[in-house]
Design a protein around this motif. Structure first.
Motif, mmCIF file in Angstrom:
data_model
loop_
_atom_site.group_PDB
_atom_site.id
_atom_site.type_symbol
_atom_site.label_atom_id
_atom_site.label_comp_id
_atom_site.label_asym_id
_atom_site.label_seq_id
_atom_site.Cartn_x
_atom_site.Cartn_y
_atom_site.Cartn_z
ATOM 1 N N PRO A 20 0.992 -1.254 0.090
ATOM 2 C CA PRO A 20 0.038 -0.001 -0.062
ATOM 3 C C PRO A 20 0.945 1.256 -0.061
ATOM 4 N N GLY A 21 0.389 2.140 -1.038
ATOM 5 C CA GLY A 21 1.284 3.336 -1.036
ATOM 6 C C GLY A 21 1.961 3.483 -2.264
ATOM 7 N N ASN A 22 2.254 2.154 -2.774
ATOM 8 C CA ASN A 22 2.926 2.186 -4.221
ATOM 9 C C ASN A 22 1.958 2.180 -5.126
ATOM 10 N N SER A 23 2.268 2.302 -6.365
ATOM 11 C CA SER A 23 1.258 2.345 -7.529
ATOM 12 C C SER A 23 1.663 1.339 -8.700
ATOM 13 N N LEU A 24 0.613 1.064 -9.338
ATOM 14 C CA LEU A 24 0.476 0.592 -10.733
ATOM 15 C C LEU A 24 -0.010 1.407 -11.735
ATOM 16 N N PHE A 25 0.322 1.080 -13.003
ATOM 17 C CA PHE A 25 -0.282 1.848 -14.090
ATOM 18 C C PHE A 25 -1.429 1.026 -14.700
ATOM 19 N N ILE A 26 -2.560 1.546 -15.007
ATOM 20 C CA ILE A 26 -3.727 0.750 -15.496
ATOM 21 C C ILE A 26 -4.150 1.532 -16.817
ATOM 22 N N ARG A 27 -4.794 0.678 -17.758
ATOM 23 C CA ARG A 27 -5.581 1.323 -18.786
ATOM 24 C C ARG A 27 -6.487 0.425 -18.917
ATOM 25 N N GLY A 28 -7.655 0.829 -19.602
ATOM 26 C CA GLY A 28 -8.872 -0.126 -19.946
ATOM 27 C C GLY A 28 -10.067 0.596 -19.205
ATOM 28 N N THR A 29 -11.362 -0.134 -18.931
ATOM 29 C CA THR A 29 -11.263 -1.337 -18.783
ATOM 30 C C THR A 29 -11.708 -1.864 -20.325
ATOM 31 N N TYR A 30 -11.477 -3.229 -20.659
ATOM 32 C CA TYR A 30 -11.481 -3.681 -22.139
ATOM 33 C C TYR A 30 -12.520 -4.889 -22.123
ATOM 34 N N GLY A 31 -12.847 -5.095 -23.061
ATOM 35 C CA GLY A 31 -13.678 -6.209 -23.407
ATOM 36 C C GLY A 31 -15.194 -6.465 -22.896
ATOM 37 N N ARG A 32 -15.965 -7.442 -23.321
ATOM 38 C CA ARG A 32 -17.152 -7.638 -22.883
ATOM 39 C C ARG A 32 -17.213 -8.582 -21.596
ATOM 40 N N GLY A 33 -18.263 -7.941 -20.731
ATOM 41 C CA GLY A 33 -18.383 -8.624 -19.376
ATOM 42 C C GLY A 33 -19.565 -9.692 -19.591
ATOM 43 N N PHE A 34 -20.227 -10.119 -18.324
ATOM 44 C CA PHE A 34 -21.036 -11.214 -18.167
ATOM 45 C C PHE A 34 -22.544 -10.504 -18.299
ATOM 46 N N PRO A 35 -23.341 -10.644 -19.220
ATOM 47 C CA PRO A 35 -24.566 -10.292 -19.572
ATOM 48 C C PRO A 35 -25.565 -10.543 -18.475
ATOM 49 N N LEU A 36 -25.693 -9.770 -17.557
ATOM 50 C CA LEU A 36 -26.374 -9.942 -16.138
ATOM 51 C C LEU A 36 -28.102 -10.020 -16.678
ATOM 52 N N GLU A 37 -28.432 -9.186 -17.757
ATOM 53 C CA GLU A 37 -29.886 -9.350 -18.189
ATOM 54 C C GLU A 37 -30.181 -10.859 -18.430
ATOM 55 N N ARG A 38 -29.202 -11.664 -18.683
ATOM 56 C CA ARG A 38 -29.382 -12.970 -19.464
ATOM 57 C C ARG A 38 -29.470 -13.937 -18.294
ATOM 58 N N TYR A 39 -29.231 -13.458 -17.194
ATOM 59 C CA TYR A 39 -29.291 -14.281 -15.822
ATOM 60 C C TYR A 39 -30.570 -14.302 -14.951
ATOM 61 N N ALA A 40 -30.953 -12.820 -15.203
ATOM 62 C CA ALA A 40 -32.101 -12.446 -14.251
ATOM 63 C C ALA A 40 -33.290 -13.483 -14.248
ATOM 64 N N GLY A 41 -33.525 -14.057 -12.908
ATOM 65 C CA GLY A 41 -34.681 -14.730 -12.823
ATOM 66 C C GLY A 41 -34.459 -16.099 -13.048
ATOM 67 N N LYS A 42 -33.160 -16.402 -13.390
ATOM 68 C CA LYS A 42 -32.727 -17.941 -13.659
ATOM 69 C C LYS A 42 -32.072 -18.635 -12.602
ATOM 70 N N ASP A 43 -32.036 -20.201 -12.600
ATOM 71 C CA ASP A 43 -31.120 -20.638 -11.763
ATOM 72 C C ASP A 43 -29.599 -20.541 -12.284
ATOM 73 N N LEU A 44 -28.771 -19.702 -11.474
ATOM 74 C CA LEU A 44 -27.383 -19.722 -12.079
ATOM 75 C C LEU A 44 -26.445 -20.677 -11.334
ATOM 76 N N ILE A 45 -25.525 -21.234 -12.251
ATOM 77 C CA ILE A 45 -24.541 -22.070 -11.571
ATOM 78 C C ILE A 45 -23.202 -21.494 -12.327
#
Length: 264
Positions: free
Chosen positions: A80-105
């Motif tokens: 803690p106190g040190n730093s990293l360099f970051i760029r992004g975010t990138y890509g596609r994440g999880f489509p939460l709308e496709r999981y709504a109301g479902k049994d998710l495993i």
């Protein structure tokens, strides 16, 4: 026009040891993130690598990083106190709308638990978004288990099953065997209303998805997350390309109807 390759400095707020080689870093970062996306992490003069965002909140993100090479060896000496360099975010994440109301495993192998950590926390705090949630997680040995404190909390919120490939030291009270064994025994009463996420090493994802298909899960109801050498993050360098697909753009989260023909 902003430079898509230009990183910003992110201060390390907290470091938590998960295993002998896995550490979770919380960084100060004000950025829009969807569960399943990744960032490019760098240290000038050392290198750069794609890392999944394991969790995020207002003004911070977390990444669970395994020590496997030059860059990650240096990162594991930071505090803690040190730093990293970051760029992004990138890509596609999880489509939460496709999981709504479902049994998710969610089936996660090893460090594949990191990209789905934010989903488990989200649904733990918002249980009505899915009908039910089950986590099936597999690790090489008990010493390789990630997020032990979180797993105990998830057990109180979701159904959780953990297995290890082997117990060399002895004394492990849980299951021993491959994660495919958990999938084969998993009670799936309504496969037509069940959606599945599989994240882990390529062989684990291949045989786990095949096992779910045997259990009656439709291919269009299965999602996987690919780990590739995504150097640029914006579909220019071609390092992550499989056939005609750029994983950094079309993934890393992919529906199995696409991913099934890309697994190499």
């Amino acid at each position: 026009m902003s430079n898509p390759y230009l990183p910003f400095r992110a201060a390390i707020i907290e470091v938590r040891r998960e295993t002998a080689v896995d550490f979770t870093y919380r960084l100060e970062a004000d950025m829009q993130v969807a569960g399943g996306q990744f960032v490019e992490v760098s240290i000038p003069g050392v290198g750069e690598a794609p890392i999944s965002v394991s969790d995020f909140g207002d003004g911070w993100i977390e990444m669970t990083i395994r020590r496997v090479g030059r860059l990650t060896n240096v990162i594991h000496h930071l505090r803690p106190g040190n730093s990293l360099f970051i760029r992004g975010t990138y890509g596609r994440g999880f489509p939460l709308e496709r999981y709504a109301g479902k049994d998710l495993i969610i089936a996660a192998g090893g460090t594949g638990l990191a990209p789905v950590k934010s989903l488990l926390n989200r649904y733990g705090g918002n249980p009505g978004e899915v009908k039910s949630l089950t986590l099936l997680a597999g690790f090489k040995t008990p010493a390789d288990i990630l997020f032990r404190d979180e797993i105990e909390r998830w057990r109180r919120q979701h159904r959780v099953e953990i297995t290890v490939d082997r117990d060399d030291a002895g004394g492990w009270p849980g299951r021993v065997g491959l994660i495919t064994g958990l999938i084969a025994r998993e009670p799936i009463s309504q496969p037509e209303n069940t959606v599945v996420i599989v994240v882990g090493p390529p062989a684990m994802m291949k045989f786990s998805t095949l096992e779910f298909i045997k259990r009656g899960i439709k291919q269009e109801n299965i999602w996987v997350s690919f780990e590739r050498k995504m150097c640029c993050g914006i579909g220019k360098c071609g390092h992550c390309k499989i056939d005609g697909a750029y994983v950094c753009l079309e993934g890393p989260v992919l529906n199995y109807t696409t991913a099934g023909r890309l697994m190499d």
